[in-house]
Motif scaffolding. Sequence first.
Motif, PDB file in Angstrom:
ATOM      1  N   SER A 173      44.468  32.491  37.176  1.00 14.73           N
ATOM      2  CA  SER A 173      43.760  32.421  38.337  1.00 14.73           C
ATOM      3  C   SER A 173      42.284  33.511  38.126  1.00 14.73           C
ATOM      4  O   SER A 173      41.319  33.012  38.438  1.00 14.73           O
ATOM      5  CB  SER A 173      44.382  32.775  39.580  1.00 14.73           C
ATOM      6  N   TYR A 174      42.774  34.714  37.576  1.00 11.89           N
ATOM      7  CA  TYR A 174      41.593  35.450  37.576  1.00 11.89           C
ATOM      8  C   TYR A 174      40.706  35.035  36.432  1.00 11.89           C
ATOM      9  O   TYR A 174      39.355  35.342  36.807  1.00 11.89           O
ATOM     10  CB  TYR A 174      42.343  36.814  36.963  1.00 11.89           C
ATOM     11  N   SER A 217      38.030  41.485  45.373  1.00 10.30           N
ATOM     12  CA  SER A 217      39.355  41.131  45.132  1.00 10.30           C
ATOM     13  C   SER A 217      39.433  40.507  43.860  1.00 10.30           C
ATOM     14  O   SER A 217      38.634  39.601  43.666  1.00 10.30           O
ATOM     15  CB  SER A 217      40.127  40.615  45.999  1.00 10.30           C
ATOM     16  N   HIS A 218      40.244  40.563  42.910  1.00 10.03           N
ATOM     17  CA  HIS A 218      40.742  39.997  41.738  1.00 10.03           C
ATOM     18  C   HIS A 218      39.949  40.490  40.495  1.00 10.03           C
ATOM     19  O   HIS A 218      40.203  40.313  39.456  1.00 10.03           O
ATOM     20  CB  HIS A 218      40.335  38.357  41.786  1.00 10.03           C
ATOM     21  N   ALA A 237      43.136  40.766  32.300  1.00  9.59           N
ATOM     22  CA  ALA A 237      43.271  39.315  31.843  1.00  9.59           C
ATOM     23  C   ALA A 237      42.622  38.922  30.559  1.00  9.59           C
ATOM     24  O   ALA A 237      43.092  38.306  29.677  1.00  9.59           O
ATOM     25  CB  ALA A 237      42.898  38.441  32.881  1.00  9.59           C
ATOM     26  N   LYS A 247      33.439  34.887  41.326  1.00 10.65           N
ATOM     27  CA  LYS A 247      33.304  36.340  41.556  1.00 10.65           C
ATOM     28  C   LYS A 247      32.163  37.140  41.225  1.00 10.65           C
ATOM     29  O   LYS A 247      31.832  37.985  42.042  1.00 10.65           O
ATOM     30  CB  LYS A 247      34.656  37.012  41.259  1.00 10.65           C
ATOM     31  N   ASP A 257      48.771  34.340  38.161  1.00 15.28           N
ATOM     32  CA  ASP A 257      47.898  35.323  38.490  1.00 15.28           C
ATOM     33  C   ASP A 257      46.617  35.334  37.330  1.00 15.28           C
ATOM     34  O   ASP A 257      45.484  35.373  37.692  1.00 15.28           O
ATOM     35  CB  ASP A 257      48.276  36.438  39.134  1.00 15.28           C
ATOM     36  N   TYR A 258      47.053  35.574  36.396  1.00 17.36           N
ATOM     37  CA  TYR A 258      45.990  35.831  35.266  1.00 17.36           C
ATOM     38  C   TYR A 258      45.413  34.629  35.019  1.00 17.36           C
ATOM     39  O   TYR A 258      43.738  34.958  34.744  1.00 17.36           O
ATOM     40  CB  TYR A 258      46.652  36.388  33.871  1.00 17.36           C
ATOM     41  N   PHE A 300      36.595  34.067  37.598  1.00 15.23           N
ATOM     42  CA  PHE A 300      35.821  35.003  37.327  1.00 15.23           C
ATOM     43  C   PHE A 300      34.240  34.683  37.420  1.00 15.23           C
ATOM     44  O   PHE A 300      33.511  35.606  38.061  1.00 15.23           O
ATOM     45  CB  PHE A 300      36.008  35.696  35.680  1.00 15.23           C
ATOM     46  N   ASP A 346      41.316  42.932  38.272  1.00 18.52           N
ATOM     47  CA  ASP A 346      42.386  42.635  37.521  1.00 18.52           C
ATOM     48  C   ASP A 346      41.842  41.736  36.239  1.00 18.52           C
ATOM     49  O   ASP A 346      42.603  41.628  35.298  1.00 18.52           O
ATOM     50  CB  ASP A 346      43.213  41.767  38.339  1.00 18.52           C
ATOM     51  N   CYS A 347      40.387  41.399  36.183  1.00 21.09           N
ATOM     52  CA  CYS A 347      39.971  40.526  35.366  1.00 21.09           C
ATOM     53  C   CYS A 347      39.907  41.253  33.736  1.00 21.09           C
ATOM     54  O   CYS A 347      40.195  40.644  32.843  1.00 21.09           O
ATOM     55  CB  CYS A 347      38.707  40.189  35.689  1.00 21.09           C
ATOM     56  N   ASN A 367      33.243  44.872  36.334  1.00 25.19           N
ATOM     57  CA  ASN A 367      34.205  45.751  37.304  1.00 25.19           C
ATOM     58  C   ASN A 367      33.947  47.171  37.260  1.00 25.19           C
ATOM     59  O   ASN A 367      34.025  47.597  38.559  1.00 25.19           O
ATOM     60  CB  ASN A 367      35.512  45.681  36.275  1.00 25.19           C
TER      61      ASN A 367
END
Length: 415
Positions: A40-41, A119-120, A127, A48, A37-38, A45, A123-124, A111
């Motif tokens: 992917s973040y 979404s995501h 990460a 996003k 998941d990290y 990025f 969490d960036c 953020n």
Amino acid sequence: MIMTQEITTKEKTENLLRDFGEWAVDTKRLKPGPANDYKSYLRTFPEKYNNVINSSENCTKNKKILQNKERKIPCDLTKVLYILELFKEAGDRLYALSILRLMKDFVYEVNRLNEENISHLKDCPSAYSLLEDYFLEYNYCSINSLEQEEKELEKELVNEVRNNTDKNCLYHQLDGMSDLLTEFGEQNFFQLAINGSYFFCPDLVSKEKEKVKEFTTGTFELDKARNTTDKNIKTGKVGDPIKKDKKGNSIYEYKYCFANNKSYQVEIDPNGNRFVCDIINALTNLNLGSGKNCIIQNTIISHIWGRAYDPRYFRSLWNIALIPAWANSLMDKESATKKTLASKMRATCMAICRELYKDSLKDGEFLKIFDLDKSPSIVNKEDVVKGKFTINIIKGKQNKEDKSVIIYKKEIELK
């Protein structure tokens, strides 16, 4: 050639994400699922971020803030991971960490201003924070496995990024202890530093309370302190020199005025810690002067919470430890940045003192002496290194006739 360059960029980006993911799992920072998941973040990025900056929901003010932050990044956002991998391969710790720090700050700001809560994005920051840990622990050495044509192109790109990086933004905490950290690992590094340190028996701390109390109530003889350049502390010489040192220099009595508007007249310690050495010798029989008669070699007296200009903190054993000379420089930085070795060392020593002397540090009368309403707080508490430590405890002498020196080991666990 453009197609080849695009393939190289993608490959190296994925190489970095692969190595980062494996490191996160191997060091038990993450389990395999969250590690993916990290990755992917980090990978998504830039996409996003474009959604945020192009969103009609975000106000003009926020967009300007983000665009100004983005301009500090010395390369295109889509190439940040690729550039980081190039610097990693080149063994360039300085620029890798500098760009990563700029990028991390930028991600946090994106953020924070993410009004649509895409979404995501939330969490960036975590990460990128973990990616920074990876680069901090990475064993940098140059890799020369590129084809000559690729090497020239990438060398040109790397130099361009170096030139585009604001020199004021360079990560300034390259650490002379990096090789030790690489050799032993961070946990073992701190185990060695803390286990090699010396603290005092809690009974001694309790007994010293009465001495400090006498001084603060004016019934004690002239006390000593360390000089200070702190502009917030009012100081001034009082009267004529009270005596001469061995070199014939005048020693003045100083008046210190603290934030609580109480003032104390003190004598400035001639070498910074001579008076502390005298106190420790009187209480424990330990000679901590220089030379062969010093019982504990290669350690340095350190004031854990600092404030050595205040005679109460200067002399109090709950604020003092003997730190291995090789690690003591980490204790000299009272304003250490979070997550640095210095911050972690100071925070861990504070946590140990709070645990070791907890009875005294929770005593109302004791706290009143130091103008505290609670036990002294740990600076950057999140930097405390958790685990079990086996520290050295210096025991006080039993009576005036006792000439023995007793040092024993004590296990302390920080959770």
